[in-house]
Design a protein around this motif. Structure first.
Motif, PDB file in Angstrom:
ATOM      1  N   TYR A  79      10.761  -2.354  -5.898  1.00 28.62           N
ATOM      2  CA  TYR A  79      10.194  -3.697  -5.978  1.00 28.62           C
ATOM      3  C   TYR A  79      11.162  -4.824  -5.622  1.00 28.62           C
ATOM      4  CZ  TYR A  79       6.523  -1.260  -8.597  1.00 28.62           C
ATOM      5  OH  TYR A  79       5.523  -0.411  -8.986  1.00 28.62           O
ATOM      6  N   THR A  80      12.450  -4.567  -5.600  1.00 33.74           N
ATOM      7  CA  THR A  80      13.398  -5.664  -5.355  1.00 33.74           C
ATOM      8  C   THR A  80      14.293  -5.448  -4.142  1.00 33.74           C
ATOM      9  OG1 THR A  80      15.135  -4.746  -6.807  1.00 33.74           O
ATOM     10  CG2 THR A  80      13.449  -6.135  -7.837  1.00 33.74           C
ATOM     11  N   SER A  81      14.276  -4.268  -3.565  1.00 35.78           N
ATOM     12  CA  SER A  81      15.112  -4.000  -2.388  1.00 35.78           C
ATOM     13  C   SER A  81      14.277  -4.126  -1.110  1.00 35.78           C
ATOM     14  CB  SER A  81      15.706  -2.588  -2.483  1.00 35.78           C
ATOM     15  OG  SER A  81      14.718  -1.617  -2.176  1.00 35.78           O
ATOM     16  N   PRO A  82      14.924  -4.083   0.058  1.00 36.79           N
ATOM     17  CA  PRO A  82      14.164  -4.136   1.319  1.00 36.79           C
ATOM     18  C   PRO A  82      13.142  -3.011   1.470  1.00 36.79           C
ATOM     19  CG  PRO A  82      16.479  -4.606   1.725  1.00 36.79           C
ATOM     20  CD  PRO A  82      16.379  -4.177   0.295  1.00 36.79           C
ATOM     21  N   LEU A  83      13.266  -1.962   0.659  1.00 35.26           N
ATOM     22  CA  LEU A  83      12.303  -0.863   0.723  1.00 35.26           C
ATOM     23  C   LEU A  83      10.888  -1.340   0.431  1.00 35.26           C
ATOM     24  CD1 LEU A  83      11.765   2.220   0.979  1.00 35.26           C
ATOM     25  CD2 LEU A  83      12.213   2.376  -1.496  1.00 35.26           C
ATOM     26  N   ARG A  84      10.766  -2.447  -0.317  1.00 32.03           N
ATOM     27  CA  ARG A  84       9.424  -2.923  -0.670  1.00 32.03           C
ATOM     28  C   ARG A  84       8.606  -3.292   0.571  1.00 32.03           C
ATOM     29  NH1 ARG A  84      12.717  -7.407  -1.626  1.00 32.03           N
ATOM     30  NH2 ARG A  84      11.925  -9.409  -0.840  1.00 32.03           N
ATOM     31  N   TRP A  85       9.282  -3.716   1.636  1.00 35.51           N
ATOM     32  CA  TRP A  85       8.559  -4.052   2.865  1.00 35.51           C
ATOM     33  C   TRP A  85       8.035  -2.790   3.543  1.00 35.51           C
ATOM     34  CZ3 TRP A  85       7.246  -8.866   3.152  1.00 35.51           C
ATOM     35  CH2 TRP A  85       8.065  -9.842   2.568  1.00 35.51           C
ATOM     36  N   VAL A  86       8.804  -1.724   3.458  1.00 32.24           N
ATOM     37  CA  VAL A  86       8.341  -0.443   4.003  1.00 32.24           C
ATOM     38  C   VAL A  86       7.120   0.037   3.230  1.00 32.24           C
ATOM     39  CG1 VAL A  86       8.951   1.967   4.436  1.00 32.24           C
ATOM     40  CG2 VAL A  86      10.664   0.162   4.760  1.00 32.24           C
ATOM     41  N   VAL A  87       7.178  -0.093   1.899  1.00 33.79           N
ATOM     42  CA  VAL A  87       6.061   0.328   1.045  1.00 33.79           C
ATOM     43  C   VAL A  87       4.821  -0.506   1.338  1.00 33.79           C
ATOM     44  CG1 VAL A  87       5.262   0.484  -1.342  1.00 33.79           C
ATOM     45  CG2 VAL A  87       7.588   1.179  -0.752  1.00 33.79           C
ATOM     46  N   MET A  88       5.000  -1.788   1.576  1.00 34.29           N
ATOM     47  CA  MET A  88       3.866  -2.678   1.849  1.00 34.29           C
ATOM     48  C   MET A  88       3.219  -2.380   3.201  1.00 34.29           C
ATOM     49  SD  MET A  88       5.382  -6.320   0.475  1.00 34.29           S
ATOM     50  CE  MET A  88       4.085  -7.240   1.313  1.00 34.29           C
ATOM     51  N   LEU A  89       4.037  -2.060   4.196  1.00 39.49           N
ATOM     52  CA  LEU A  89       3.524  -1.904   5.560  1.00 39.49           C
ATOM     53  C   LEU A  89       3.112  -0.468   5.886  1.00 39.49           C
ATOM     54  CD1 LEU A  89       6.069  -4.178   7.467  1.00 39.49           C
ATOM     55  CD2 LEU A  89       3.714  -4.725   6.832  1.00 39.49           C
ATOM     56  N   ALA A  90       3.561   0.502   5.102  1.00 39.69           N
ATOM     57  CA  ALA A  90       3.241   1.905   5.393  1.00 39.69           C
ATOM     58  C   ALA A  90       1.741   2.185   5.424  1.00 39.69           C
ATOM     59  CB  ALA A  90       3.937   2.815   4.384  1.00 39.69           C
ATOM     60  N   PRO A  91       0.934   1.667   4.462  1.00 39.72           N
ATOM     61  CA  PRO A  91      -0.505   1.921   4.541  1.00 39.72           C
ATOM     62  C   PRO A  91      -1.140   1.354   5.804  1.00 39.72           C
ATOM     63  CG  PRO A  91       0.093   1.183   2.345  1.00 39.72           C
ATOM     64  CD  PRO A  91       1.299   0.980   3.213  1.00 39.72           C
ATOM     65  N   LEU A  92      -0.688   0.169   6.230  1.00 36.98           N
ATOM     66  CA  LEU A  92      -1.227  -0.425   7.453  1.00 36.98           C
ATOM     67  C   LEU A  92      -0.927   0.456   8.654  1.00 36.98           C
ATOM     68  CD1 LEU A  92      -2.615  -2.826   8.837  1.00 36.98           C
ATOM     69  CD2 LEU A  92      -0.359  -3.924   9.011  1.00 36.98           C
ATOM     70  N   ALA A  93       0.291   0.998   8.705  1.00 35.08           N
ATOM     71  CA  ALA A  93       0.662   1.889   9.802  1.00 35.08           C
ATOM     72  C   ALA A  93      -0.214   3.141   9.800  1.00 35.08           C
ATOM     73  CB  ALA A  93       2.140   2.273   9.684  1.00 35.08           C
ATOM     74  N   MET A  94      -0.540   3.659   8.608  1.00 43.15           N
ATOM     75  CA  MET A  94      -1.386   4.845   8.504  1.00 43.15           C
ATOM     76  C   MET A  94      -2.804   4.558   8.968  1.00 43.15           C
ATOM     77  SD  MET A  94       0.391   7.419   7.514  1.00 43.15           S
ATOM     78  CE  MET A  94      -0.854   8.570   6.947  1.00 43.15           C
TER      79      MET A  94
END
Length: 257
Positions: A79-94
């Motif tokens: 929730y606080t690292s740059p990984l949160r952007w990957v988590v947010m965008l991964a469903p859209l990519a799928m």
């Protein structure tokens, strides 16, 4: 004359049998669409609950958010690292991957991709438990489910062609996306309220429109593979309508932590 009456009776009987066959096939097809969608929502819910439990387990907390929520190492990373952007965008990519590749995928691969998408969406949506109370999330879910059932039933049963409305609503989705991007920089509560209100209306309308279009996609002559792919894509459309309507309603009805 008797022969003519017999011929007309045979034609009428054959026609009624064909209509019954089509109706039975259509019902089975729509039930499959709804079952896939419901299972996708269940996977999303379980993934969200599992993620938030791992991220906020007080016994392993290493940090605390301003609202008092404790975060574990996993929660800090998520929730606080740059990984949160990957988590947010991964469903859209799928979503894009499944939409463009489904016609070349086997039925099992398409279903697996849908389940993976639903799980990733759950991980992405787990952050709502950090913002809203669990009671308001559950309440909003049941309100959304009730509204969705009514709107989808309308789309299934209405004789009115919703194509014109659908085109207008799709334009509304693009308008919402642009407005949300703009408001990231403006941070306007008034604009956010307007986005939420319009978002509820847009996805409520899309629920009815998409249901009608999914119904029209059914063709009795489709083979198992084609019918299965259509059902998966139909489930994906209704799933996205439900999730978006839920999120916009939550902004209205949700009580913040």
């Amino acid at each position: 004359m008797a022969d003519l009456r017999n011929y007309q009776a045979r034609v009428a009987t054959a026609g009624s049998r064909a209509d019954a066959s089509i109706d039975e096939g259509l019902r089975a097809y729509m039930i499959k669409v709804y079952n896939l969608m419901a299972l996708g929502l269940a996977i999303t819910g379980l993934a969200a609950l599992g993620t938030v439990w791992l991220a906020t387990n007080p016994s392993a907390a290493v940090a605390t958010l301003p609202n008092g929520t404790s975060l574990t190492n996993f929660g800090v990373l998520l929730y606080t690292s740059p990984l949160r952007w990957v988590v947010m965008l991964a469903p859209l990519a799928m979503v894009f991957f499944l939409s463009f590749r489904v016609e070349k995928m086997s039925l099992s691969a398409a279903q697996t991709t849908f389940w993976v998408f639903a799980a990733l969406m759950g991980v992405s949506l787990s952050s709502v438990f950090l913002v809203y109370t669990s009671a308001s999330i559950v309440q909003t879910f049941f309100i959304t489910a009730t509204a969705f059932l009514g709107l989808s039933l309308f789309g299934y049963t209405t004789k009115r062609d919703l194509t014109g409305m659908g085109s207008f609503l799709i334009m509304g989705v693009w308008g919402l996306i642009i407005a949300m991007i703009v408001n990231i920089f403006l941070g306007s509560p008034a604009l956010q309220f307007a986005i939420s209100a319009i978002g509820v209306l847009v996805f409520a309308g899309l629920t009815a429109y998409d249901t009608q279009k999914i119904k029209e996609m059914y063709y009795e002559g489709d083979g198992t593979l084609v019918a299965g792919r259509k059902a998966i894509m139909g489930a994906l459309r209704l799933y996205l309508d439900f999730i978006n309507m839920f999120m916009f309603l939550l902004q209205f009805l949700g009580n913040r932590e």
